[in-house]
Design a protein around this motif. Structure first.
Motif, PDB file in Angstrom:
ATOM      1  N   ALA A 440      37.250  29.260  64.333  1.00 49.12           N
ATOM      2  CA  ALA A 440      38.360  29.552  65.003  1.00 49.12           C
ATOM      3  C   ALA A 440      38.423  29.765  66.461  1.00 49.12           C
ATOM      4  N   ALA A 441      37.121  30.072  66.968  1.00 46.79           N
ATOM      5  CA  ALA A 441      37.010  30.391  68.442  1.00 46.79           C
ATOM      6  C   ALA A 441      36.996  29.114  69.171  1.00 46.79           C
ATOM      7  N   LEU A 442      36.478  27.980  68.479  1.00 48.36           N
ATOM      8  CA  LEU A 442      36.247  26.713  69.070  1.00 48.36           C
ATOM      9  C   LEU A 442      37.742  26.114  69.092  1.00 48.36           C
ATOM     10  N   MET A 443      38.480  26.235  68.181  1.00 46.79           N
ATOM     11  CA  MET A 443      39.869  25.737  68.354  1.00 46.79           C
ATOM     12  C   MET A 443      40.657  26.481  69.302  1.00 46.79           C
ATOM     13  N   ALA A 444      40.577  27.747  69.296  1.00 44.83           N
ATOM     14  CA  ALA A 444      41.139  28.560  70.377  1.00 44.83           C
ATOM     15  C   ALA A 444      40.791  28.134  71.840  1.00 44.83           C
ATOM     16  N   ARG A 445      39.581  27.674  72.153  1.00 40.74           N
ATOM     17  CA  ARG A 445      39.183  27.243  73.325  1.00 40.74           C
ATOM     18  C   ARG A 445      39.865  25.921  73.562  1.00 40.74           C
ATOM     19  N   LEU A 446      39.836  25.102  72.822  1.00 39.41           N
ATOM     20  CA  LEU A 446      40.356  23.727  72.798  1.00 39.41           C
ATOM     21  C   LEU A 446      42.023  23.776  73.275  1.00 39.41           C
ATOM     22  N   ARG A 447      42.646  24.974  72.590  1.00 38.88           N
ATOM     23  CA  ARG A 447      44.045  24.878  72.796  1.00 38.88           C
ATOM     24  C   ARG A 447      44.212  25.510  74.227  1.00 38.88           C
ATOM     25  N   ALA A 448      43.321  26.324  74.504  1.00 37.81           N
ATOM     26  CA  ALA A 448      43.397  27.010  76.056  1.00 37.81           C
ATOM     27  C   ALA A 448      43.070  26.093  77.174  1.00 37.81           C
ATOM     28  N   GLU A 449      41.985  25.128  76.896  1.00 31.57           N
ATOM     29  CA  GLU A 449      41.464  24.452  77.898  1.00 31.57           C
ATOM     30  C   GLU A 449      41.427  22.761  77.184  1.00 31.57           C
ATOM     31  N   THR A 465      49.941  22.480  62.433  1.00 33.11           N
ATOM     32  CA  THR A 465      49.666  23.912  61.675  1.00 33.11           C
ATOM     33  C   THR A 465      47.846  24.053  61.692  1.00 33.11           C
ATOM     34  N   ASP A 466      47.244  23.024  61.405  1.00 32.03           N
ATOM     35  CA  ASP A 466      45.808  23.311  61.156  1.00 32.03           C
ATOM     36  C   ASP A 466      44.930  22.396  61.923  1.00 32.03           C
ATOM     37  N   ALA A 467      45.714  21.655  62.895  1.00 34.82           N
ATOM     38  CA  ALA A 467      44.908  20.867  63.724  1.00 34.82           C
ATOM     39  C   ALA A 467      45.460  20.501  65.231  1.00 34.82           C
ATOM     40  N   LEU A 468      44.645  19.979  66.032  1.00 37.02           N
ATOM     41  CA  LEU A 468      45.030  19.466  67.289  1.00 37.02           C
ATOM     42  C   LEU A 468      44.963  17.985  67.553  1.00 37.02           C
ATOM     43  N   ILE A 469      46.030  17.333  68.110  1.00 35.99           N
ATOM     44  CA  ILE A 469      46.129  15.901  67.803  1.00 35.99           C
ATOM     45  C   ILE A 469      46.004  15.469  69.394  1.00 35.99           C
ATOM     46  N   PHE A 470      44.904  14.781  69.798  1.00 33.84           N
ATOM     47  CA  PHE A 470      44.827  14.444  71.032  1.00 33.84           C
ATOM     48  C   PHE A 470      45.118  12.724  71.416  1.00 33.84           C
ATOM     49  N   VAL A 482      41.801  13.870  66.371  1.00 40.18           N
ATOM     50  CA  VAL A 482      42.267  14.753  65.608  1.00 40.18           C
ATOM     51  C   VAL A 482      41.176  15.903  65.390  1.00 40.18           C
ATOM     52  N   VAL A 483      41.382  17.164  65.736  1.00 38.04           N
ATOM     53  CA  VAL A 483      40.281  18.288  65.515  1.00 38.04           C
ATOM     54  C   VAL A 483      40.734  19.280  64.654  1.00 38.04           C
ATOM     55  N   ARG A 484      40.239  19.787  63.535  1.00 42.61           N
ATOM     56  CA  ARG A 484      40.249  20.721  62.670  1.00 42.61           C
ATOM     57  C   ARG A 484      39.232  21.294  61.939  1.00 42.61           C
ATOM     58  N   PRO A 485      39.307  22.562  61.597  1.00 42.80           N
ATOM     59  CA  PRO A 485      38.234  23.168  60.809  1.00 42.80           C
ATOM     60  C   PRO A 485      38.182  22.601  59.396  1.00 42.80           C
ATOM     61  N   SER A 486      37.160  22.500  58.781  1.00 38.06           N
ATOM     62  CA  SER A 486      37.128  21.801  57.372  1.00 38.06           C
ATOM     63  C   SER A 486      37.526  23.127  56.447  1.00 38.06           C
ATOM     64  N   GLY A 487      38.296  22.591  55.338  1.00 39.05           N
ATOM     65  CA  GLY A 487      38.847  23.450  54.464  1.00 39.05           C
ATOM     66  C   GLY A 487      37.563  23.982  53.179  1.00 39.05           C
ATOM     67  N   THR A 488      36.317  23.196  53.518  1.00 40.82           N
ATOM     68  CA  THR A 488      35.506  23.390  52.186  1.00 40.82           C
ATOM     69  C   THR A 488      34.172  23.549  52.573  1.00 40.82           C
ATOM     70  N   GLU A 489      33.767  23.247  54.049  1.00 34.20           N
ATOM     71  CA  GLU A 489      32.614  23.187  54.507  1.00 34.20           C
ATOM     72  C   GLU A 489      32.478  24.153  55.890  1.00 34.20           C
ATOM     73  N   PRO A 490      31.319  24.844  56.301  1.00 34.13           N
ATOM     74  CA  PRO A 490      31.287  25.543  57.528  1.00 34.13           C
ATOM     75  C   PRO A 490      31.205  24.433  58.536  1.00 34.13           C
ATOM     76  N   LYS A 491      32.343  23.745  59.004  1.00 32.80           N
ATOM     77  CA  LYS A 491      32.296  22.475  60.029  1.00 32.80           C
ATOM     78  C   LYS A 491      33.453  22.437  60.822  1.00 32.80           C
ATOM     79  N   LEU A 492      33.282  22.161  62.034  1.00 27.60           N
ATOM     80  CA  LEU A 492      34.793  21.720  62.737  1.00 27.60           C
ATOM     81  C   LEU A 492      34.577  20.042  62.805  1.00 27.60           C
TER      82      LEU A 492
END
Length: 527
Positions: A440-449, A465-470, A482-492
């Motif tokens: 979530a922190a990594l996604m927040a940083r990408l949203r901000a910068e 909703t659950d992803a950023l599309i560049f 497309v960047v998103r957190p995994s729904g099943t594993e500890p991965k971005l």
């Protein structure tokens, strides 16, 4: 509920003893964050405590499912229960069935270990109110899970998952949840599934197949289904055929992981197969290997998606009434294929809980195919509204047989699609994270910068909703990340696609697209 109360009311003496022996810090950690519903269910390590898979958690989750069903007016209705062959699956399925029976539901407990698509099929076929499959799919050996279907055999979505969680929080102590014995059903529903899956063929002819279920539960059902579909030459990886919850021959039981299909491709070369099929451990996903001039290679999930989407639409009597779907992290080629046939393409959020509902708001269209890049394919939505590796394997073999009949091979078919729709270079890059908070922190940083460029092209960003599309590009080149957190594993996860304009010069287009891909992959390390 305090740890002491949980331990005192744990119906499994083994996990109660395990928790009692935990150090205070370990015990506090296990009670800090209970399992929550992610991809249509629960998933976690098999051990004691509310943050894991065990008899107490399964009993409380099933009590909650029963409560939600009753609140919706489905008390006393039919519920299907199945399981894979992982550690704990047999007892967890028994507990789920017994809790439902005690709550007055008519329970069909499928016999033995079954592929996940059989449960999705059974819910739809019997018009059951719900289905529960005990499985952790392709997770590591120490894990198990609890997957829930409502709505005609479709994975649950919000608010249903949150309602079940709320009911779980109010559930009685696990040893006070009533259970009524349930006898397993006969194999009739498995038989009907096999018959239906074998019937997805559109053509004729046969091919030589190499297959592995990766120590999972799909082997016997897949072989029988392929045989009934007319594919008699099926060779299997012997060391991986029988279900084994320890997955001893692979580092990670996922066909997408490097090395997981080495044994399959070696077998395919040895027997001169026409196609190689790897099922994941619960057989809801299908990876495809093909022979090429430089040796065997595995197709990406997108490549298989292009091939199957084109194949199905080319054999659909009324393409204008057809709907095909792919997820936001998948390639955009299926949209172009659909446009050529006059079909409707729908792009959904990630996961089959959304893909299976792609035609929900299209009364004049019917879903005929859906896929996501993570080797998930739904090729018979009328029967199974979820990804189904076994019916997909049948259709893949059917496609390869059709190519042979035309004097073509799969690389020829991929070249044909590239000339028509442009070269589409796809790749996925993952970054491991410690926990959902770091993602979530990594996604927040990408949203901000957000990054301002993609491989030299100016970038724009879309926040869904659950992803950023560049995206970026020009008239001849299109780039999408497309960047998103995994729904099943500890991965971005980062999903890349480079599209070049349609051209007969595939060599130049592929070289250019591969160079852009390498630039993108290198730049992602700094995001």
């Amino acid at each position: 509920m305090t740890p002491e109360e949980w331990i005192d009311h744990d119906p499994d003496p083994g996990t109660a003893e395990e928790l009692s022996a935990c150090a205070p810090d370990e015990l506090a950690a296990r009670f800090a964050r209970p399992l929550t519903f992610g991809t249509a269910g629960l998933r976690g390590p098999v051990r004691g405590g509310p943050d894991a898979m065990n008899v107490a958690v399964v009993a409380r989750a099933t009590w909650a499912v029963a409560r939600v069903l009753a609140d919706r007016g489905a008390a006393g209705s039919t519920v299907i229960v199945g399981r894979d062959a992982r550690h704990g699956s047999a007892i967890f399925a028994t507990v789920a069935a017994e809790v439902l029976a005690a709550q007055g539901f008519s329970v069909i407990l499928l016999p033995g270990a079954v592929p996940t698509p059989v449960v999705a099929f059974a819910v739809r076929h019997t018009e059951a109110a719900a289905g529960i499959q005990i499985t952790a799919s392709h997770n590591p050996p120490a894990d198990n899970g609890y997957k829930v279907y409502f709505d005609g055999g479709i994975q649950i979505v919000s608010p249903t998952d949150r309602q079940i969680e709320t009911a779980m929080a109010a559930a009685p102590f696990a040893d006070r949840i009533e259970r009524t014995p349930v006898e397993p059903a006969d194999a009739g529903l498995i038989e009907r599934y096999i018959t239906r899956a074998a019937g997805v063929r559109r053509g004729a002819g046969s091919v030589r197949v190499a297959l592995t279920p990766l120590h999972g539960v799909g082997g016997a059902v897949a072989v029988e289904t392929l045989h009934r579909a007319g594919f008699d030459q099926v060779h299997t990886v012997g060391a991986q055929f029988a279900p084994d919850p320890d997955f001893p021959t692979v580092a990670f039981p996922n066909p997408e992981e490097p090395g997981a299909t080495d044994g399959l491709l070696a077998l395919a070369a040895d027997v001169h197969a026409d196609v190689a099929i790897a099922l994941d451990p619960d057989a809801d996903r299908c990876a495809v290997g093909i022979p090429t001039a430089s040796g065997w290679r595995m197709l990406s999930g997108d490549e298989t998606g292009w091939l199957l989407g084109d194949y199905l639409l080319s054999r659909t009597p009324d393409p204008a009434a057809a709907v095909v779907a792919s997820s936001v992290v998948s390639s955009r080629m299926l949209a172009a294929i659909a446009a050529r046939y006059g079909a409707v393409h729908v792009e959904t959020l990630t996961g089959f809980k959304w893909l299976a509902r792609a035609d929900a708001e299209l009364p004049s269209g019917t879903l005929v195919y859906a896929y996501e890049e993570a080797i998930g394919h739904c090729v018979d939505p009328a029967a199974v509204r979820d990804k189904d590796g076994i019916s997909a394997a049948v259709l893949v073999c059917d496609l390869v047989a059709a190519c042979k009949d035309q004097g073509l091979d799969v690389p020829d078919k991929l070249d044909e699609l590239a000339r028509r729709y442009g070269v589409h270079e796809v790749a996925a890059v993952s970054r491991r994270v410690a926990d959902p908070g770091e993602a979530a922190a990594l996604m927040a940083r990408l949203r901000a910068e957000p990054p301002t460029a993609l491989a030299g092209f100016a970038a724009t960003v879309t926040d869904i909703t659950d992803a950023l599309i560049f995206t970026g590009g020009d008239d001849d080149t299109s780039i999408r990340v497309v960047v998103r957190p995994s729904g099943t594993e500890p991965k971005l996860k980062c999903y890349l696609e480079i599209r070049c304009a349609a051209s007969d010069d595939l060599t130049s287009s592929r070289t250019y697209a591969a160079a852009l891909r390498e630039q993108l992959v290198a730049s992602l390390a700094h995001w």
